[in-house]
Motif scaffolding. Structure first.
Motif, PDB file in Angstrom:
ATOM      1  N   ALA A 147       0.849  -1.145  -0.056  1.00 24.02           N
ATOM      2  CA  ALA A 147       0.110   0.049  -0.155  1.00 24.02           C
ATOM      3  C   ALA A 147       0.841   1.401  -0.106  1.00 24.02           C
ATOM      4  CB  ALA A 147      -1.025   0.007   1.111  1.00 24.02           C
ATOM      5  N   LEU A 148       1.863   1.147   0.677  1.00 21.50           N
ATOM      6  CA  LEU A 148       2.918   2.702   0.833  1.00 21.50           C
ATOM      7  C   LEU A 148       3.312   2.750  -0.424  1.00 21.50           C
ATOM      8  CD1 LEU A 148       4.166   4.556   2.406  1.00 21.50           C
ATOM      9  CD2 LEU A 148       5.775   2.847   3.109  1.00 21.50           C
ATOM     10  N   GLN A 149       3.969   1.682  -1.120  1.00 24.99           N
ATOM     11  CA  GLN A 149       4.601   1.769  -2.609  1.00 24.99           C
ATOM     12  C   GLN A 149       3.456   2.248  -3.488  1.00 24.99           C
ATOM     13  OE1 GLN A 149       5.870  -2.088  -4.184  1.00 24.99           O
ATOM     14  NE2 GLN A 149       7.602  -0.897  -4.900  1.00 24.99           N
ATOM     15  N   GLN A 150       2.275   1.695  -3.368  1.00 20.22           N
ATOM     16  CA  GLN A 150       1.247   2.301  -4.409  1.00 20.22           C
ATOM     17  C   GLN A 150       1.130   3.723  -3.929  1.00 20.22           C
ATOM     18  OE1 GLN A 150       1.327  -0.202  -7.162  1.00 20.22           O
ATOM     19  NE2 GLN A 150      -0.796   0.760  -6.980  1.00 20.22           N
ATOM     20  N   ARG A 151       1.026   4.206  -2.690  1.00 17.14           N
ATOM     21  CA  ARG A 151       0.687   5.697  -2.414  1.00 17.14           C
ATOM     22  C   ARG A 151       2.042   6.536  -2.972  1.00 17.14           C
ATOM     23  NH1 ARG A 151      -0.789   9.934  -0.085  1.00 17.14           N
ATOM     24  NH2 ARG A 151       0.044  10.754   1.641  1.00 17.14           N
ATOM     25  N   ILE A 152       3.043   6.001  -2.860  1.00 19.07           N
ATOM     26  CA  ILE A 152       4.215   6.727  -3.438  1.00 19.07           C
ATOM     27  C   ILE A 152       4.240   6.851  -4.978  1.00 19.07           C
ATOM     28  CG2 ILE A 152       6.814   7.021  -3.632  1.00 19.07           C
ATOM     29  CD1 ILE A 152       7.000   5.456  -0.576  1.00 19.07           C
ATOM     30  N   LYS A 153       3.834   5.973  -5.302  1.00 16.09           N
ATOM     31  CA  LYS A 153       3.878   5.911  -6.956  1.00 16.09           C
ATOM     32  C   LYS A 153       2.771   6.673  -7.511  1.00 16.09           C
ATOM     33  CE  LYS A 153       2.986   2.673 -10.828  1.00 16.09           C
ATOM     34  NZ  LYS A 153       2.478   1.267 -11.071  1.00 16.09           N
ATOM     35  N   GLN A 154       1.719   6.806  -6.884  1.00 13.12           N
ATOM     36  CA  GLN A 154       0.587   7.685  -7.134  1.00 13.12           C
ATOM     37  C   GLN A 154       0.838   9.118  -6.868  1.00 13.12           C
ATOM     38  OE1 GLN A 154      -3.030   7.626  -4.748  1.00 13.12           O
ATOM     39  NE2 GLN A 154      -4.009   6.787  -6.446  1.00 13.12           N
ATOM     40  N   LEU A 155       1.418   9.510  -5.579  1.00 14.48           N
ATOM     41  CA  LEU A 155       1.864  10.652  -5.470  1.00 14.48           C
ATOM     42  C   LEU A 155       3.052  11.320  -6.551  1.00 14.48           C
ATOM     43  CD1 LEU A 155       2.424  10.801  -1.680  1.00 14.48           C
ATOM     44  CD2 LEU A 155       0.732  12.151  -3.088  1.00 14.48           C
ATOM     45  N   LEU A 156       3.942  10.330  -6.877  1.00 18.16           N
ATOM     46  CA  LEU A 156       4.856  10.881  -7.999  1.00 18.16           C
ATOM     47  C   LEU A 156       4.539  10.743  -9.694  1.00 18.16           C
ATOM     48  CD1 LEU A 156       7.795   8.740  -6.293  1.00 18.16           C
ATOM     49  CD2 LEU A 156       7.440  11.143  -6.169  1.00 18.16           C
ATOM     50  N   SER A 157       3.527  10.162  -9.892  1.00 16.10           N
ATOM     51  CA  SER A 157       3.068   9.926 -11.122  1.00 16.10           C
ATOM     52  C   SER A 157       1.608  10.179 -11.565  1.00 16.10           C
ATOM     53  CB  SER A 157       3.361   8.548 -11.501  1.00 16.10           C
ATOM     54  OG  SER A 157       2.613   7.761 -11.015  1.00 16.10           O
ATOM     55  N   SER A 158       0.812  10.475 -10.617  1.00 17.01           N
ATOM     56  CA  SER A 158      -0.641  10.928 -10.764  1.00 17.01           C
ATOM     57  C   SER A 158      -0.947  12.164 -10.776  1.00 17.01           C
ATOM     58  CB  SER A 158      -1.592  10.114  -9.908  1.00 17.01           C
ATOM     59  OG  SER A 158      -1.348   8.955  -9.891  1.00 17.01           O
ATOM     60  N   THR A 159      -2.052  12.880 -11.732  1.00 18.83           N
ATOM     61  CA  THR A 159      -2.529  13.877 -11.456  1.00 18.83           C
ATOM     62  C   THR A 159      -3.138  14.156 -10.250  1.00 18.83           C
ATOM     63  OG1 THR A 159      -4.570  13.459 -12.709  1.00 18.83           O
ATOM     64  CG2 THR A 159      -2.796  14.029 -14.360  1.00 18.83           C
ATOM     65  N   PRO A 160      -3.708  15.486  -9.951  1.00 17.70           N
ATOM     66  CA  PRO A 160      -4.484  15.884  -8.719  1.00 17.70           C
ATOM     67  C   PRO A 160      -5.899  14.915  -8.953  1.00 17.70           C
ATOM     68  CG  PRO A 160      -3.336  17.718  -9.448  1.00 17.70           C
ATOM     69  CD  PRO A 160      -3.011  16.630 -10.566  1.00 17.70           C
ATOM     70  N   GLN A 161      -6.643  15.136 -10.378  1.00 20.58           N
ATOM     71  CA  GLN A 161      -7.618  14.371 -10.448  1.00 20.58           C
ATOM     72  C   GLN A 161      -7.650  13.042 -10.186  1.00 20.58           C
ATOM     73  OE1 GLN A 161     -10.702  16.140 -10.972  1.00 20.58           O
ATOM     74  NE2 GLN A 161     -11.679  14.035 -10.681  1.00 20.58           N
ATOM     75  N   GLU A 162      -6.449  12.266 -10.704  1.00 20.01           N
ATOM     76  CA  GLU A 162      -6.305  10.780 -10.606  1.00 20.01           C
ATOM     77  C   GLU A 162      -6.200  10.314  -9.059  1.00 20.01           C
ATOM     78  OE1 GLU A 162      -4.370   9.599 -14.838  1.00 20.01           O
ATOM     79  OE2 GLU A 162      -3.108  10.512 -13.245  1.00 20.01           O
ATOM     80  N   ARG A 163      -5.375  11.393  -8.189  1.00 24.51           N
ATOM     81  CA  ARG A 163      -5.042  10.998  -7.147  1.00 24.51           C
ATOM     82  C   ARG A 163      -6.504  11.226  -6.046  1.00 24.51           C
ATOM     83  NH1 ARG A 163      -0.512  14.252  -7.676  1.00 24.51           N
ATOM     84  NH2 ARG A 163      -1.318  15.861  -6.464  1.00 24.51           N
ATOM     85  N   TYR A 164      -7.251  11.921  -6.493  1.00 24.14           N
ATOM     86  CA  TYR A 164      -8.730  12.216  -5.714  1.00 24.14           C
ATOM     87  C   TYR A 164      -9.607  11.178  -5.938  1.00 24.14           C
ATOM     88  CZ  TYR A 164     -13.148  14.045  -4.769  1.00 24.14           C
ATOM     89  OH  TYR A 164     -14.576  14.202  -4.102  1.00 24.14           O
ATOM     90  N   GLU A 165      -9.560  10.634  -7.289  1.00 21.47           N
ATOM     91  CA  GLU A 165     -10.503   9.427  -7.625  1.00 21.47           C
ATOM     92  C   GLU A 165     -10.075   8.384  -7.194  1.00 21.47           C
ATOM     93  OE1 GLU A 165     -10.483   9.573 -11.867  1.00 21.47           O
ATOM     94  OE2 GLU A 165     -11.585  11.679 -12.069  1.00 21.47           O
ATOM     95  N   ALA A 166      -8.778   7.822  -7.000  1.00 24.84           N
ATOM     96  CA  ALA A 166      -8.249   7.019  -6.381  1.00 24.84           C
ATOM     97  C   ALA A 166      -8.596   6.926  -4.766  1.00 24.84           C
ATOM     98  CB  ALA A 166      -6.671   6.775  -6.405  1.00 24.84           C
ATOM     99  N   PHE A 167      -8.471   7.805  -4.213  1.00 27.23           N
ATOM    100  CA  PHE A 167      -8.762   8.135  -2.802  1.00 27.23           C
ATOM    101  C   PHE A 167     -10.253   7.762  -2.539  1.00 27.23           C
ATOM    102  CE2 PHE A 167     -10.097  10.627   0.973  1.00 27.23           C
ATOM    103  CZ  PHE A 167      -9.170  10.292   1.921  1.00 27.23           C
ATOM    104  N   VAL A 168     -11.405   8.431  -3.438  1.00 30.42           N
ATOM    105  CA  VAL A 168     -12.567   8.127  -3.554  1.00 30.42           C
ATOM    106  C   VAL A 168     -12.889   6.611  -3.503  1.00 30.42           C
ATOM    107  CG1 VAL A 168     -14.935   8.622  -4.431  1.00 30.42           C
ATOM    108  CG2 VAL A 168     -13.318  10.657  -3.895  1.00 30.42           C
ATOM    109  N   LYS A 169     -12.036   6.045  -4.319  1.00 31.43           N
ATOM    110  CA  LYS A 169     -12.497   4.508  -4.686  1.00 31.43           C
ATOM    111  C   LYS A 169     -11.826   3.693  -3.612  1.00 31.43           C
ATOM    112  CE  LYS A 169     -11.457   1.243  -8.148  1.00 31.43           C
ATOM    113  NZ  LYS A 169     -11.083   0.596  -9.476  1.00 31.43           N
ATOM    114  N   LEU A 170     -10.625   4.019  -3.134  1.00 34.82           N
ATOM    115  CA  LEU A 170     -10.170   3.262  -2.091  1.00 34.82           C
ATOM    116  C   LEU A 170     -11.020   3.646  -0.635  1.00 34.82           C
ATOM    117  CD1 LEU A 170      -6.297   3.599  -2.509  1.00 34.82           C
ATOM    118  CD2 LEU A 170      -8.072   1.553  -2.510  1.00 34.82           C
ATOM    119  N   TYR A 171     -11.258   4.794  -0.426  1.00 34.88           N
ATOM    120  CA  TYR A 171     -11.758   5.353   0.923  1.00 34.88           C
ATOM    121  C   TYR A 171     -13.024   5.870   1.087  1.00 34.88           C
ATOM    122  CZ  TYR A 171      -6.730   4.179   1.561  1.00 34.88           C
ATOM    123  OH  TYR A 171      -5.479   3.817   1.317  1.00 34.88           O
TER     124      TYR A 171
END
Length: 187
Positions: A134-158
């Motif tokens: 999970a930590l590796q996925q979070r780091i990868k997402q922070l480094l390579s995703s757009t703000p919109q993608e980070r938000y959508e992933a957060f909504v989906k996960l939590y």
């Protein structure tokens, strides 16, 4: 304690006798909103299992900016794991956002359970592996995703955290400004 038993048994079934030997090694603690379980610089002696409430694990950089590493809700574990496992001073804070209860254990408890009960060694290994992934996925997402993608992933996960957390904290966790998050909420 039943919550802990169900949590462990999702990975490793336990007999009543085994669980009786496990539960005596944990201490229950009530935590008030805005109370800290850990401050930077403290001895990181404890690991916490969340029975109820909501918590944030964060650090503050040299400029005073806060960075949220993790939220922890029911059935989640939290600590400053670098400091906990290496028996060093904490480099993070753990603050209660929503009052609740935690179970407290020590590294000695973890080691004792792992040595005496293979099922707990297996349980801890699976939890540690899942946390690392999970930590590796979070780091990868922070480094390579757009703000919109980070938000959508957060909504989906939590999805439940959207209603439990202030938007300011969600924005900090996602590395966004409060205004950017507000625009995404309105869409």
């Amino acid at each position: 304690m039943e919550r802990l038993r169900k949590h462990i048994e999702q990975i490793s079934p336990l007999s009543n006798e085994e669980f009786d030997n496990i539960k005596i090694l944990f201490t229950k603690k009530r935590v008030l909103k805005n109370q800290y379980l850990l401050h930077e610089g403290d001895d990181a002696k404890y690991e916490f299992f969340v029975l109820s409430g909501l918590y944030k694990v964060f650090f503050i950089d040299e400029n005073g900016k806060e960075f949220i590493l993790q939220f922890a809700k029911e059935n989640w574990w939290m600590s400053d794991y670098q400091a906990f496992f290496k028996e060093k001073k904490a480099t993070v804070f753990i603050e209660c956002i929503e009052a609740g209860e935690v179970l407290v254990s020590t590294l000695e408890t973890r080691e004792k359970l792992s040595a005496e009960l293979h099922k707990m060694e297996y349980f801890y290994r699976i939890k540690l592996t899942n946390g690392y992934v999970a930590l590796q996925q979070r780091i990868k997402q922070l480094l390579s995703s757009t703000p919109q993608e980070r938000y959508e992933a957060f909504v989906k996960l939590y999805p439940d955290l959207l209603h439990r957390l202030p938007k300011k904290l969600i924005a900090e966790y996602l590395g966004l400004s409060r205004e950017t998050l507000s625009r995404m909420y309105s869409k």
